[in-house]
Design a protein around this motif. Structure first.
Motif, PDB file in Angstrom:
ATOM      1  N   LYS A 108       0.501  14.881   0.956  1.00 10.98           N
ATOM      2  CA  LYS A 108       0.993  14.107  -0.176  1.00 10.98           C
ATOM      3  C   LYS A 108      -0.024  13.044  -0.581  1.00 10.98           C
ATOM      4  O   LYS A 108      -0.286  12.835  -1.783  1.00 10.98           O
ATOM      5  N   ALA A 109      -0.596  12.373   0.403  1.00  6.22           N
ATOM      6  CA  ALA A 109      -1.603  11.347   0.110  1.00  6.22           C
ATOM      7  C   ALA A 109      -2.793  11.945  -0.629  1.00  6.22           C
ATOM      8  O   ALA A 109      -3.307  11.369  -1.599  1.00  6.22           O
ATOM      9  N   GLY A 158       2.355   1.639   1.735  1.00  5.60           N
ATOM     10  CA  GLY A 158       3.007   2.115   2.948  1.00  5.60           C
ATOM     11  C   GLY A 158       2.536   3.496   3.345  1.00  5.60           C
ATOM     12  O   GLY A 158       2.276   3.780   4.524  1.00  5.60           O
ATOM     13  N   LEU A 159       2.399   4.387   2.351  1.00  6.38           N
ATOM     14  CA  LEU A 159       1.912   5.740   2.614  1.00  6.38           C
ATOM     15  C   LEU A 159       0.487   5.696   3.162  1.00  6.38           C
ATOM     16  O   LEU A 159       0.157   6.398   4.130  1.00  6.38           O
ATOM     17  N   ARG A 160      -0.351   4.869   2.578  1.00  6.30           N
ATOM     18  CA  ARG A 160      -1.741   4.762   3.019  1.00  6.30           C
ATOM     19  C   ARG A 160      -1.811   4.271   4.458  1.00  6.30           C
ATOM     20  O   ARG A 160      -2.563   4.816   5.280  1.00  6.30           O
ATOM     21  N   ASP A 165     -12.639   7.730   1.782  1.00  5.92           N
ATOM     22  CA  ASP A 165     -12.451   8.087   0.371  1.00  5.92           C
ATOM     23  C   ASP A 165     -10.974   8.109  -0.005  1.00  5.92           C
ATOM     24  O   ASP A 165     -10.579   7.519  -1.023  1.00  5.92           O
ATOM     25  N   ILE A 166     -10.147   8.784   0.801  1.00  5.87           N
ATOM     26  CA  ILE A 166      -8.721   8.881   0.493  1.00  5.87           C
ATOM     27  C   ILE A 166      -8.068   7.501   0.545  1.00  5.87           C
ATOM     28  O   ILE A 166      -7.268   7.132  -0.333  1.00  5.87           O
ATOM     29  N   GLY A 167      -8.415   6.724   1.578  1.00  4.79           N
ATOM     30  CA  GLY A 167      -7.841   5.388   1.694  1.00  4.79           C
ATOM     31  C   GLY A 167      -8.192   4.510   0.512  1.00  4.79           C
ATOM     32  O   GLY A 167      -7.337   3.794  -0.030  1.00  4.79           O
ATOM     33  N   ASN A 168      -9.451   4.558   0.084  1.00  5.87           N
ATOM     34  CA  ASN A 168      -9.877   3.744  -1.057  1.00  5.87           C
ATOM     35  C   ASN A 168      -9.221   4.211  -2.356  1.00  5.87           C
ATOM     36  O   ASN A 168      -8.857   3.387  -3.209  1.00  5.87           O
ATOM     37  N   ALA A 192      -2.776   2.171  -6.157  1.00  8.65           N
ATOM     38  CA  ALA A 192      -1.746   1.145  -5.943  1.00  8.65           C
ATOM     39  C   ALA A 192      -2.056  -0.117  -6.725  1.00  8.65           C
ATOM     40  O   ALA A 192      -1.156  -0.763  -7.293  1.00  8.65           O
ATOM     41  N   GLU A 193      -3.336  -0.491  -6.790  1.00  6.60           N
ATOM     42  CA  GLU A 193      -3.734  -1.727  -7.473  1.00  6.60           C
ATOM     43  C   GLU A 193      -3.422  -1.676  -8.964  1.00  6.60           C
ATOM     44  O   GLU A 193      -3.194  -2.714  -9.595  1.00  6.60           O
ATOM     45  N   ALA A 194      -3.383  -0.473  -9.537  1.00  2.00           N
ATOM     46  CA  ALA A 194      -3.087  -0.342 -10.967  1.00  2.00           C
ATOM     47  C   ALA A 194      -1.685  -0.806 -11.308  1.00  2.00           C
ATOM     48  O   ALA A 194      -1.384  -1.108 -12.466  1.00  2.00           O
TER      49      ALA A 194
END
Length: 545
Positions: A249-250, A502-504, A518-521, A527-529
């Protein structure tokens, strides 16, 4: 005609799409006494000619599934039987051995449709495949079986995100899937409105969808693309598989959110559902029926025959409406089946009712629009309905994270939302709620805020077909069999930020070192958007940083 092309990716998505197409088929009217349908069928159906010259009307869709996923459905149906290709000439002069797989028996429901007999009651036991309850014919070009994987295989299950990515790359290299499968449907459209994709996002189909969308963006850069992202219930599955689904999902969210116009996650909440819904979460027939009631209702305006103002509400205009700051492509979907309402202030007016402001609302078979600039600012909040299908945080494996996400939902800042009410009871319920909120606004004297909520309504209720499971209940707990009034909201709000964080936090340690950063960033950036454009110090948007 503003056509919409549909892509169906995988078994679960095909369950959802079958409910969707059955619903669209129910809007057709036959005979002089039936009246004119309120739905513009050309949006989702394409005209054609069968083998015998008979006029046909079939879905504008491409259906992908694994080997064994189509059940008893044949690629060549009764309308195109005579066009089936002849067997090629035998070039081998030696002895041949023919091996045939045992065909899957046609369901009793399908037999009843073929013979015109009374349809038997469908249950979770006798619905084995999505084709068992399908009420429509598909063009042979719509059926695409992927033989590289087999449905339900224990040796090589199609469940890792990278498998879907690799499968698409392999198939596209050999066949050019865009040219072979999708382009013929796009080219025959006069004025395409957009593409809707139904796909799992917590299994390998998420990887397949991400690569498909990437190819589409190369050729159709400005076309609205909506993805209905399905997630399977996690109850009762091992922790390792649950973590794999969250990782899938992430990856899907990180890839799709930057490519699509809207990504609408769909999942059944792990907590108890409202008393108006009785659901077998182990049955994809049940689960996707609930999804379809919300999805089909919230997108109803894209296919109704209506006046010019309502016609301007296309997939593109809704995208612009919800994506306020240009990066908010993830939308939350909620729904409520509505109980029968007592007459509103329009009692005795026959085909008309009054709104909460005392204004006349038409109850014709078309979608009407209310500009929220004229509605009290108290409406500018995240509407809370009975069933929230948008969860990204269910079963994260951390009670603390899940609690934080729920807290974020309660305090969510609303960027924009589309509220729909279908059926007379839903219209009256929404009208009364609007009246109550306007009174609250007058009582507290709050200043009117920027327009955030947009309302659409139609008297066309959600049909309850014999192919649809009996999942809705009335106040006494009895099964509801008549068409149901439905309310939905599709919104962009700051709860997405909390859920993605939370997912991250949960999955980043499970991703390989080469992709972890890469995925974490990417998740952090998405999320920041949902933090932009508002201040945590305002009167109604506090404590959400």
């Amino acid at each position: 005609m503003h056509e919409i092309i549909t892509l169906q990716l995988g078994q679960q998505s095909n369950y959802l799409a079958t409910h969707f197409w059955n619903t669209q088929e129910s809007y057709f009217t036959f005979g002089d006494d039936a009246g004119e349908s309120p739905v513009n069928h050309d949006v989702h159906f394409r005209p054609g000619l069968g083998a015998d010259g008979t006029e046909t009307f079939m879905p504008r869709t491409v259906i992908y599934d694994l080997k064994g996923g189509f059940g008893s459905m044949r690629k060549i149906n009764a309308l195109y039987e005579d066009q089936e290709a002849e067997a090629p000439a035998v070039l081998w002069s030696g002895k041949t051995v023919v091996q045939k797989q045992q065909p899957i028996d046609v369901s009793a429901y399908q037999e009843s449709l073929d013979t015109g007999a009374a349809a038997p009651e469908l249950t979770t036991q006798n619905v084995r495949y999505w084709s068992d309850f399908s009420r429509v014919f598909y063009h042979p070009r719509s059926i695409v079986q992927l033989n590289e994987y087999e449905l339900g295989s224990t040796l090589m299950p199609f469940e890792k995100w990278s498998m879907g990515e690799e499968l698409f790359a392999s198939l596209d290299k050999d066949h050019d899937l865009m040219d072979r499968d999708l382009r013929p449907f796009i080219e025959e459209a006069d004025q395409m409105q957009g593409v809707q994709i139904m796909s799992g996002i917590d299994d390998a189909w998420g990887g397949f969808a991400a690569k498909y969308v990437e190819r589409m963006r190369d050729e159709y850069g400005k076309t609205p693309i909506w993805v209905w992202g399905l997630q399977e219930p996690n109850a009762g599955i091992p922790r390792e598989k649950r973590l794999l689904r969250l990782t899938n999902k992430a990856r899907s969210i990180a890839e799709l959110s930057s490519q699509v116009s809207l990504l609408i996650p769909l999942s059944v909440p792990s907590r108890s559902l409202a008393s108006s819904v009785s659901l077998d979460k182990s049955s994809p027939w049940n689960v996707t029926a609930l999804f379809n009631a919300a999805m089909e209702s919230t997108s109803l305006y894209t296919r109704l025959k209506s006046d010019d103002r309502a016609n301007s509400l296309s997939m593109g205009s809704v995208t612009d409406m919800l994506n306020v700051f240009g990066k908010q492509t993830i939308a939350n979907l909620q729904m409520s089946p509505v109980e029968q309402q007592a007459p509103a202030r329009g009692e005795g007016t026959g085909m008309q009712i009054l709104s909460g402001r005392g204004e006349l609302i038409s109850r014709l078979n078309e979608m009407s629009y209310e500009d929220e600039e004229d509605i009290a600012g108290g409406q500018n909040r995240v509407e809370s309905l009975d069933v929230d299908l948008s969860s990204l945080d269910e079963n994260l494996g951390s009670a603390a994270i899940a609690a934080a996400c729920r807290a974020g939902r309660r305090k969510a800042h609303l960027f924009s939302q589309l509220e729909t009410a279908r059926g007379d009871d839903a219209i009256m319920a929404a009208s009364r709620e609007e009246d109550d909120n306007a009174n609250d606004e007058d009582r507290y004297g709050r200043a009117q805020r920027r327009q955030k909520s947009h309302r659409y309504q139609s008297s066309l209720a959600y049909p309850m077909l014999d192919s649809y499971p009996r999942i809705f209940r009335d106040k006494e707990g009895a099964v509801r069999r008549d068409p149901i009034s439905m309310r939905t909201t599709l919104s962009t709000d700051s709860s997405v930020m909390t859920r993605l964080r939370g997912l991250r936090t949960t999955v980043v340690r499970s991703i390989g070192l080469e992709d972890r950063e890469d995925i974490g960033n990417e998740l952090a950036e998405v999320a920041e958007a949902y933090k932009e454009g508002w201040s945590s110090g305002s009167d109604d948007d506090d404590d959400d940083n």
